[in-house]
Design a protein around this motif. Structure first.
Motif, PDB file in Angstrom:
ATOM      1  N   GLU A   1     -79.144 163.545 -19.280  1.00 56.80           N
ATOM      2  CA  GLU A   1     -79.007 163.057 -18.372  1.00 56.80           C
ATOM      3  C   GLU A   1     -77.952 162.927 -18.138  1.00 56.80           C
ATOM      4  O   GLU A   1     -77.083 162.262 -19.368  1.00 56.80           O
ATOM      5  CB  GLU A   1     -79.773 161.937 -18.345  1.00 56.80           C
ATOM      6  CG  GLU A   1     -81.149 161.376 -17.683  1.00 56.80           C
ATOM      7  CD  GLU A   1     -82.313 160.641 -17.607  1.00 56.80           C
ATOM      8  OE1 GLU A   1     -81.252 159.150 -17.831  1.00 56.80           O
ATOM      9  OE2 GLU A   1     -83.022 160.526 -17.815  1.00 56.80           O
ATOM     10  N   GLU A   2     -77.246 163.466 -16.919  1.00 56.79           N
ATOM     11  CA  GLU A   2     -75.946 163.233 -16.667  1.00 56.79           C
ATOM     12  C   GLU A   2     -75.192 161.735 -17.492  1.00 56.79           C
ATOM     13  O   GLU A   2     -75.322 160.711 -17.078  1.00 56.79           O
ATOM     14  CB  GLU A   2     -75.686 163.645 -14.960  1.00 56.79           C
ATOM     15  CG  GLU A   2     -74.217 163.532 -15.615  1.00 56.79           C
ATOM     16  CD  GLU A   2     -73.388 164.626 -16.134  1.00 56.79           C
ATOM     17  OE1 GLU A   2     -71.800 164.672 -15.646  1.00 56.79           O
ATOM     18  OE2 GLU A   2     -74.042 165.871 -16.349  1.00 56.79           O
ATOM     19  N   PRO A   3     -74.083 161.282 -18.805  1.00 56.74           N
ATOM     20  CA  PRO A   3     -73.721 160.251 -18.992  1.00 56.74           C
ATOM     21  C   PRO A   3     -73.188 159.800 -17.486  1.00 56.74           C
ATOM     22  O   PRO A   3     -72.552 160.112 -16.679  1.00 56.74           O
ATOM     23  CB  PRO A   3     -72.269 160.614 -20.572  1.00 56.74           C
ATOM     24  CG  PRO A   3     -72.348 162.268 -20.067  1.00 56.74           C
ATOM     25  CD  PRO A   3     -73.731 162.741 -18.932  1.00 56.74           C
ATOM     26  N   GLY A   4     -73.105 158.371 -17.593  1.00 61.10           N
ATOM     27  CA  GLY A   4     -71.688 158.174 -17.277  1.00 61.10           C
ATOM     28  C   GLY A   4     -70.447 158.539 -16.925  1.00 61.10           C
ATOM     29  O   GLY A   4     -70.141 159.291 -17.195  1.00 61.10           O
ATOM     30  N   PRO A   5     -69.592 157.972 -15.542  1.00 55.76           N
ATOM     31  CA  PRO A   5     -68.719 158.627 -15.736  1.00 55.76           C
ATOM     32  C   PRO A   5     -67.444 158.979 -15.948  1.00 55.76           C
ATOM     33  O   PRO A   5     -65.910 159.035 -15.739  1.00 55.76           O
ATOM     34  CB  PRO A   5     -68.282 158.109 -13.697  1.00 55.76           C
ATOM     35  CG  PRO A   5     -68.884 156.842 -13.684  1.00 55.76           C
ATOM     36  CD  PRO A   5     -70.055 157.006 -14.752  1.00 55.76           C
ATOM     37  N   ASP A   6     -67.248 157.408 -16.579  1.00 54.47           N
ATOM     38  CA  ASP A   6     -66.346 157.092 -17.916  1.00 54.47           C
ATOM     39  C   ASP A   6     -65.973 157.639 -19.322  1.00 54.47           C
ATOM     40  O   ASP A   6     -66.488 157.908 -19.791  1.00 54.47           O
ATOM     41  CB  ASP A   6     -65.693 155.309 -17.997  1.00 54.47           C
ATOM     42  CG  ASP A   6     -66.106 155.083 -16.713  1.00 54.47           C
ATOM     43  OD1 ASP A   6     -65.914 155.557 -15.235  1.00 54.47           O
ATOM     44  OD2 ASP A   6     -67.071 153.754 -15.914  1.00 54.47           O
ATOM     45  N   ARG A   7     -64.638 157.508 -19.484  1.00 44.07           N
ATOM     46  CA  ARG A   7     -64.494 158.379 -20.698  1.00 44.07           C
ATOM     47  C   ARG A   7     -65.616 157.499 -21.856  1.00 44.07           C
ATOM     48  O   ARG A   7     -65.223 155.634 -21.710  1.00 44.07           O
ATOM     49  CB  ARG A   7     -63.342 157.589 -21.471  1.00 44.07           C
ATOM     50  CG  ARG A   7     -62.364 158.051 -22.565  1.00 44.07           C
ATOM     51  CD  ARG A   7     -61.262 157.682 -23.226  1.00 44.07           C
ATOM     52  NE  ARG A   7     -60.529 157.649 -24.394  1.00 44.07           N
ATOM     53  CZ  ARG A   7     -60.667 158.994 -25.642  1.00 44.07           C
ATOM     54  NH1 ARG A   7     -60.589 160.201 -24.556  1.00 44.07           N
ATOM     55  NH2 ARG A   7     -60.525 158.608 -26.196  1.00 44.07           N
TER      56      ARG A   7
ATOM     57  N   GLY B   1     -64.275 161.455 -14.771  1.00 44.27           N
ATOM     58  CA  GLY B   1     -64.696 161.870 -13.462  1.00 44.27           C
ATOM     59  C   GLY B   1     -64.787 163.403 -14.448  1.00 44.27           C
ATOM     60  O   GLY B   1     -64.731 164.690 -13.496  1.00 44.27           O
ATOM     61  N   VAL B   2     -64.669 163.900 -16.039  1.00 47.00           N
ATOM     62  CA  VAL B   2     -64.442 165.059 -16.191  1.00 47.00           C
ATOM     63  C   VAL B   2     -65.730 165.746 -16.758  1.00 47.00           C
ATOM     64  O   VAL B   2     -66.193 165.310 -16.792  1.00 47.00           O
ATOM     65  CB  VAL B   2     -62.977 165.631 -16.462  1.00 47.00           C
ATOM     66  CG1 VAL B   2     -63.158 166.766 -17.773  1.00 47.00           C
ATOM     67  CG2 VAL B   2     -61.931 165.327 -16.264  1.00 47.00           C
ATOM     68  N   LYS B   3     -66.519 167.242 -16.833  1.00 52.83           N
ATOM     69  CA  LYS B   3     -66.886 167.913 -17.479  1.00 52.83           C
ATOM     70  C   LYS B   3     -67.239 167.343 -19.302  1.00 52.83           C
ATOM     71  O   LYS B   3     -66.204 167.050 -19.868  1.00 52.83           O
ATOM     72  CB  LYS B   3     -67.294 169.229 -17.239  1.00 52.83           C
ATOM     73  CG  LYS B   3     -67.672 170.000 -16.573  1.00 52.83           C
ATOM     74  CD  LYS B   3     -68.068 170.983 -16.738  1.00 52.83           C
ATOM     75  CE  LYS B   3     -66.713 171.873 -16.817  1.00 52.83           C
ATOM     76  NZ  LYS B   3     -67.089 173.240 -16.710  1.00 52.83           N
ATOM     77  N   PRO B   4     -68.714 166.764 -19.478  1.00 48.51           N
ATOM     78  CA  PRO B   4     -68.728 166.720 -20.426  1.00 48.51           C
ATOM     79  C   PRO B   4     -68.656 167.524 -22.012  1.00 48.51           C
ATOM     80  O   PRO B   4     -68.734 168.774 -21.159  1.00 48.51           O
ATOM     81  CB  PRO B   4     -70.033 165.374 -20.932  1.00 48.51           C
ATOM     82  CG  PRO B   4     -70.862 166.556 -19.802  1.00 48.51           C
ATOM     83  CD  PRO B   4     -69.940 166.710 -18.950  1.00 48.51           C
ATOM     84  N   VAL B   5     -68.645 166.985 -23.123  1.00 46.78           N
ATOM     85  CA  VAL B   5     -68.978 167.729 -24.047  1.00 46.78           C
ATOM     86  C   VAL B   5     -70.012 167.718 -24.963  1.00 46.78           C
ATOM     87  O   VAL B   5     -70.472 166.619 -24.646  1.00 46.78           O
ATOM     88  CB  VAL B   5     -67.122 167.590 -24.727  1.00 46.78           C
ATOM     89  CG1 VAL B   5     -66.290 167.989 -24.226  1.00 46.78           C
ATOM     90  CG2 VAL B   5     -67.145 166.467 -25.848  1.00 46.78           C
ATOM     91  N   PHE B   6     -70.528 168.650 -25.906  1.00 48.60           N
ATOM     92  CA  PHE B   6     -71.591 168.061 -26.437  1.00 48.60           C
ATOM     93  C   PHE B   6     -71.003 168.771 -28.108  1.00 48.60           C
ATOM     94  O   PHE B   6     -70.769 169.353 -28.676  1.00 48.60           O
ATOM     95  CB  PHE B   6     -72.163 169.703 -25.828  1.00 48.60           C
ATOM     96  CG  PHE B   6     -72.746 170.106 -24.516  1.00 48.60           C
ATOM     97  CD1 PHE B   6     -73.832 168.894 -24.180  1.00 48.60           C
ATOM     98  CD2 PHE B   6     -71.448 170.644 -23.914  1.00 48.60           C
ATOM     99  CE1 PHE B   6     -74.489 169.086 -22.576  1.00 48.60           C
ATOM    100  CE2 PHE B   6     -72.219 170.483 -22.773  1.00 48.60           C
ATOM    101  CZ  PHE B   6     -73.783 169.976 -22.055  1.00 48.60           C
ATOM    102  N   VAL B   7     -71.743 166.981 -28.322  1.00 51.88           N
ATOM    103  CA  VAL B   7     -70.920 166.621 -29.716  1.00 51.88           C
ATOM    104  C   VAL B   7     -72.715 167.024 -30.468  1.00 51.88           C
ATOM    105  O   VAL B   7     -73.388 166.091 -30.547  1.00 51.88           O
ATOM    106  CB  VAL B   7     -70.543 165.520 -29.846  1.00 51.88           C
ATOM    107  CG1 VAL B   7     -70.534 164.929 -31.322  1.00 51.88           C
ATOM    108  CG2 VAL B   7     -69.618 165.066 -29.061  1.00 51.88           C
ATOM    109  N   SER B   8     -72.621 167.438 -31.697  1.00 53.03           N
ATOM    110  CA  SER B   8     -73.399 167.405 -32.968  1.00 53.03           C
ATOM    111  C   SER B   8     -72.910 167.116 -34.326  1.00 53.03           C
ATOM    112  O   SER B   8     -71.939 168.076 -34.880  1.00 53.03           O
ATOM    113  CB  SER B   8     -74.926 168.662 -32.572  1.00 53.03           C
ATOM    114  OG  SER B   8     -73.851 169.444 -32.832  1.00 53.03           O
TER     115      SER B   8
END
Length: 202
Positions: free
Chosen positions: A126-132, A154-161
């Motif tokens: 699910e899309e995370p919240g808008p804040d850093r 407000g910027v596209k998220p990254v995918f951390v694993s």
């Protein structure tokens, strides 16, 4: 090899963090790998190394590690300092086989490693919240395989694993520490620029 991946909290006092990236030549299998070591406190460069070569493994989605790893290991071997943490521009456990590039690099080097990817490879979220700092779990078949992390408001998220010798909490914390100004970690940005330069020079 995936059964050898160790999940545990990452280093709490890392002094150096290295970014790894590979650039590909258009229309050929020539590659350039770059490793840039930054001071974990101020994110200034400590050392860098590059290597060029030819990818002998075919292009197969999900098996990029076999194309990139030989040249990456060559570049890593040219360093005179050993980074405390490696940050790969790619996946770790967020992979169909739970063994992405970050896992492979971590096992080959024995160093704590995470993957921070620009795009989704596998999983649902699910899309995370808008804040850093906002994040949501990345899951596949009900299993948590990573986090979708907002590094800039407000910027596209990254995918951390996780790659190796890390856990998701530590990987998330490190990723935020490496992104004080931009969406991508400073390690990734530096390694990307260097690999492109090395490709043109080689």
């Amino acid at each position: 090899m995936r059964h050898r991946v160790v999940l545990r909290p990452g280093p709490t006092r890392a002094r150096t963090v290295a970014g790894l990236d590979v650039a590909y030549a258009d229309g050929s299998d020539r590659v350039a790998a770059a490793v840039v070591v930054l001071d974990a406190g101020n994110l200034l460069p400590v050392q860098q190394a590059t290597a060029t070569g030819v990818a002998t493994f075919p292009y197969v989605p999900g098996l990029f590690a076999f194309r990139e790893l030989p040249t990456l290991l060559d570049a890593l071997g040219r360093l005179t300092v050993t980074p405390d943490v490696l940050v790969c521009d790619g996946q770790g456990l967020a992979h169909p086989e739970r063994f992405g590039l970050a896992c492979h690099v971590g096992l080959e080097t024995g160093l704590p490693t995470i993957g921070v990817a620009k795009t989704l490879f596998i999983g649902e979220y699910e899309e995370p919240g808008p804040d850093r700092g906002d994040w949501s779990p990345l899951t596949d078949g009900g299993e948590v395989i990573g986090r979708v992390l907002r590094t800039r408001a407000g910027v596209k998220p990254v995918f951390v694993s996780v790659g190796h010798l890390f856990d998701l909490d530590s990987a998330t914390e490190l990723t935020l520490a490496l992104t004080p100004k931009y969406r991508l970690p400073e390690t990734t940005r530096a390694a990307d620029q260097l690999s492109r330069l090395a490709l043109r020079a080689g």
